[in-house]
Design a protein around this motif. Structure first.
Motif, short mmCIF file in Angstrom:
data_model
loop_
_atom_site.label_atom_id
_atom_site.label_comp_id
_atom_site.label_asym_id
_atom_site.label_seq_id
_atom_site.Cartn_x
_atom_site.Cartn_y
_atom_site.Cartn_z
N HIS A 177 -74.32 10.01 83.55
CA HIS A 177 -73.95 11.01 84.54
C HIS A 177 -72.78 11.83 84.03
O HIS A 177 -71.79 11.28 83.57
N GLU A 194 -70.39 8.89 82.76
CA GLU A 194 -70.69 7.48 83.07
C GLU A 194 -71.86 7.07 82.19
O GLU A 194 -72.89 7.71 82.19
N ARG A 219 -77.82 9.41 95.87
CA ARG A 219 -78.13 9.02 94.49
C ARG A 219 -79.45 9.62 94.00
O ARG A 219 -79.84 9.42 92.87
N GLU A 232 -71.53 15.95 90.10
CA GLU A 232 -72.06 14.93 89.21
C GLU A 232 -73.48 15.31 88.83
O GLU A 232 -74.36 15.33 89.68
N ARG A 239 -72.67 9.12 99.03
CA ARG A 239 -73.33 9.87 97.97
C ARG A 239 -74.84 9.78 98.04
O ARG A 239 -75.39 8.78 98.42
N ARG A 262 -76.63 14.19 87.33
CA ARG A 262 -77.13 12.83 87.13
C ARG A 262 -78.37 12.76 86.23
O ARG A 262 -78.90 11.68 86.00
MG MG Z 1 -71.51 7.82 89.52
#
Ligand code: MG
Ligand code: ADP
Length: 725
Positions: free
Chosen positions: A350, A223, A465, A477, A463, A479
């Motif tokens: 990400h 992403e 974050r 993921e 999620r 990040r």
């Molecule tokens: Mg995402």
């Protein structure tokens, strides 16, 4: 009109903006466009003899070595296809340690003896190139006596035709290695790590009863966050132009606190740009999917569909180049820097990671049967072990001067690498830890091979974050990667730590089974061991909180705040051991990456420091002096007229001006010092002396921005850059 001449002109330019001609053909469907410029499997099937096609396919899908005889045949077909698409040149595309994309272009046409030209493109030319390219960083791997660098075709990443107004080019994704095969790029280790991880994953699959598992690959869905600013402003900001970020700029009166940009309506010009880029990406076979506004004003995101790791990495690089090019076409500049505007959210990239193969599908997807669940838990446990043992390496894989502005700044995950599992999955592992290899089911325990898992939520609402490494239902993921870095670095690290963990798992299970332990019991015991030993890395709470910093320290998790804290991880004993065991990097190669990382850090901040000095001295200082003079003249005029004048305005204008002068002098002398002789000495000086000296200049400049008459202020403001699109 407000602002000085440069700014006024920029604003006039923005207002005069006319969109470029529409590039869409009416009635065109996305399906027609997708992959139009890619030498795809379908295209190969059409053009290659059956046996050659099968050989290429075996290489792409099952990691078989390519038959050299096939290369000639592929080259001929590829050339014909590319020339039909208007290509006159071909280029080996590679990914040097600058983090950028490099291309060496050659013409298809070679002069024939009779004065005419022949279109030549042999298998050898397809498979190997020698771009020289000796000025790319190599961290000492290329001394002059071995300066040659070679590119080699990556058969698994499709070739494509890149269009440009002056002619089209056939682009061939390649690795870039030195004469003795040492990696000079980001792709070579990615392919090596993928292969190692696959080998170990296949061992684990065999233990789960898949006698001949299909080749396992890692998948990556990146992403990408980015900013768009009007090019008129961009060109009027030498810092943005040369460093990719603003080195000055007071916070705008209206920041992102309203959240009115987040998922709001996309400005028309931006939408035009997005549609245009999407079409270009489609042509190149890049599956660009979502688009929406991000948190900060002027910030957006694109998430292409996940693909095999090395293809995703190539596509990601191509995506960034395409964005840059098309933003210009639409009168904007696309900023990939991690922190282009201070006080405004930065950008990340990400990396969504999973692994799987054609027969088993995604190995991080919880299954429906107890047996599948056990397999899923084993692969999850591998991630837990890998991330815990090598969290420092993961941190190092995202370390850069620019990402330092973002990590741990309460908008991006902290520099402490932990895993978020979500409540349900964390609970499952808790139960596993308590369960033991008993056959009696106690309350609150889960027996592997008997019980099914609770339904794990996959919706984004659940999620976390604030976590750098989060399980999101069927993938992890990561990040922490920065928005402008290649995903290859993080993917290499993830693949390699997975290889180690899966190797450990396979070895333990094979031994247990050989010793006569029932398989499910062996799995249960192994999972219990892993979660007991490595569960400290699992954290479901708020990663932004101060409490976490304290707790993480108590758990013994490293907190490598800056690039210089993180990079030495690359040359640690355990890293050397890991990467050499799995054939991803030799010790020499690791050292070279470390050196290149330090060099890049020192160069980046060095450029910023010199820019700060230059802009501070030649743009801001004169404006502030003019302002001070005007204030003084004003007071003088009042006095001359016999009016009692308040001199506080003069003091107010003078104080930051003096501070600016002092700060500039401090920066100048810090730039003149070069203590020590190693790259680390230089990088350390940059961190300890240049960064604070730059911060002092910025502090004075940002105060002045709030004081100096607007028509004297030389730099487009945050307000102008962020809100005029
Ligand atoms: Mg995402
Ligand atoms: P988000 O809610 O995080 O924005 P998206 O649906 O936009 O999620 O997906 C984010 C990225 O994750 C996309 O690039 C998507 O292709 C990728 N992704 C989805 N499934 C997987 C998977 N199994 N492995 C790797 N990446 C995946």
């Amino acid at each position: 009109m407000s602002g000085n001449a440069v700014r006024t002109q920029a604003i006039t330019g923005v207002e005069a903006y006319a969109p470029p001609a529409v590039s869409f053909t009416a009635g065109e469907t996305p399906g027609e466009v997708f992959g139009a410029n890619v030498f795809s499997k379908a295209e190969m099937q059409k053009r290659l003899p059956k046996s050659v096609y099968k050989s290429v396919l075996a290489t792409i899908d099952h990691a078989a070595r390519l038959d050299p005889l096939a290369a000639d045949s592929v080259a001929a077909a590829m050339k014909d296809w590319a020339m039909e698409k208007g290509a006159t040149h071909y280029a080996h595309v590679f990914y040097p340690l600058t983090g950028l994309t490099a291309e060496k272009h050659d013409s298809f046409l070679e002069p024939a003896g009779d004065g005419s030209a022949l279109a030549e493109f042999a298998g050898k030319t397809l498979a190997q190139g020698e771009p020289d390219a000796s000025s790319f960083p190599s961290g000492g791997l290329r001394n002059t006596f071995e300066a040659r660098g070679y590119t080699g075709w990556d058969v698994t990443s499709p070739a494509y035709v890149l269009e440009s107004p002056n002619g089209n080019t056939l682009c061939i994704p390649t690795v870039f290695v030195s004469m003795n095969g040492e990696a000079l790029d980001h792709k070579t280790p990615l392919l090596r790590s993928q292969q190692s991880m696959a080998r170990q994953a296949e061992r684990v699959l065999r233990l789960f009863g898949h006698a001949a598992p299909d080749a396992v690959v890692s998948y990556c869905g990146p992403e990408q966050e980015y900013f768009l600013v009007d090019r008129h402003f961009f060109l009027a900001r030498p810092d943005l132009l040369n460093a990719g970020r603003t080195l000055f700029g007071a916070k705008p009166p209206k920041g992102q606190e309203f959240d009115d940009h987040y998922f709001g309506a996309i400005p028309e010009r931006v939408l035009g740009f997005m549609m245009d880029t999407e079409r270009e990406l489609f042509k190149l076979g890049i599956p660009a999917k979502t688009r929406h506004n991000e948190v900060a004003p002027g910030q957006f995101e694109i998430a292409p569909m996940f693909e095999r790791g090395n293809v995703a990495a190539d596509h990601q690089q191509l995506l960034m180049t395409t964005f840059k090019r098309l933003a210009r076409k639409h009168g904007m500049e696309c900023l990939f820097h991690e922190k282009p505007f201070e006080g405004i959210n930065g950008s990340g990239k990400h990396v969504n990671f999973s692994l799987g193969n054609a027969t088993e599908g995604n190995l991080l997807l919880p299954g429906d049967t107890p047996h599948e669940n056990a397999q899923f838990l084993v692969f999850c446990a591998a991630v837990i072990r890998g991330v815990h043992r090598y969290s420092g390496l993961l941190r190092a894989s995202v370390a850069s001067a620019s990402n330092d502005h973002r990590l741990g700044a309460n908008e991006a995950p902290p520099a402490i690498i932990s895993i978020f599992l979500g409540d349900q999955l964390a609970d499952v592992f808790d139960q596993v830890a308590k369960g033991g290899a008993t056959s009696s089911k106690e309350k609150g325990t889960l027996i592997i091979g008997v019980d099914t898992l609770p339904v794990l939520p996959t919706d984004p609402g659940d999620r976390n974050r604030t976590s750098p490494f989060a399980f999101t239902g069927n993938r992890f993921e990561f990040r922490a990667p920065g928005s402008q870095q290649t995903v290859a670095g993080p993917m290499v690290t993830i693949n390699t730590i997975m290889a180690e963990a899966l190797d450990h798992i396979a070895t333990e299970l094979e031994a247990a089974v050989a010793a006569g332990t029932e398989f499910n019991v062996a799995v249960q015991k192994l999972l219990e061991e892993i979660i007991t030993e490595h569960g400290a890395v699992v954290f479901n709470g708020d990663g932004y909180s101060d409490d976490w910093q304290v707790e993480a320290a108590a758990r013994g998790l490293p907190n490598l705040r800056t690039t210089l804290d993180a990079l030495p991880e690359l040359v640690s004993e355990s890293a050397m051991q890991l990467f050499s065991t799995y054939g991803v990097f030799s010790e020499r190669e690791m050292h070279s990456r470390y050196e290149v990382g330090l060099e890049h850090y020192a160069l980046t901040v060095g450029v910023e420091a010199r820019l700060t000095l230059e802009i501070g001295t030649t743009s801001v200082l004169p404006a502030a002096v003019r302002h001070q003079t005007e204030v003084a003249q004003n007071i003088g005029a009042l006095r001359a007229a016999g009016v009692e004048a308040d001199t506080s305005a003069l003091d107010e204008a003078t104080r930051p001006l003096t501070e600016l002068r002092v700060a500039l002098a401090g920066l100048r002398s810090a730039l003149d010092e070069h203590p020590g002789s190693t790259v680390m000495d230089e990088a350390q000086h940059v961190q300890d002396a240049l960064l604070p000296a730059m911060a002092a200049v910025r502090a004075a400049v940002d105060v002045l921005e709030g004081l100096v008459a607007d028509d004297l202020w030389p730099l487009p403001t945050y307000q102008e850059m962020l809100y005029i699109l």
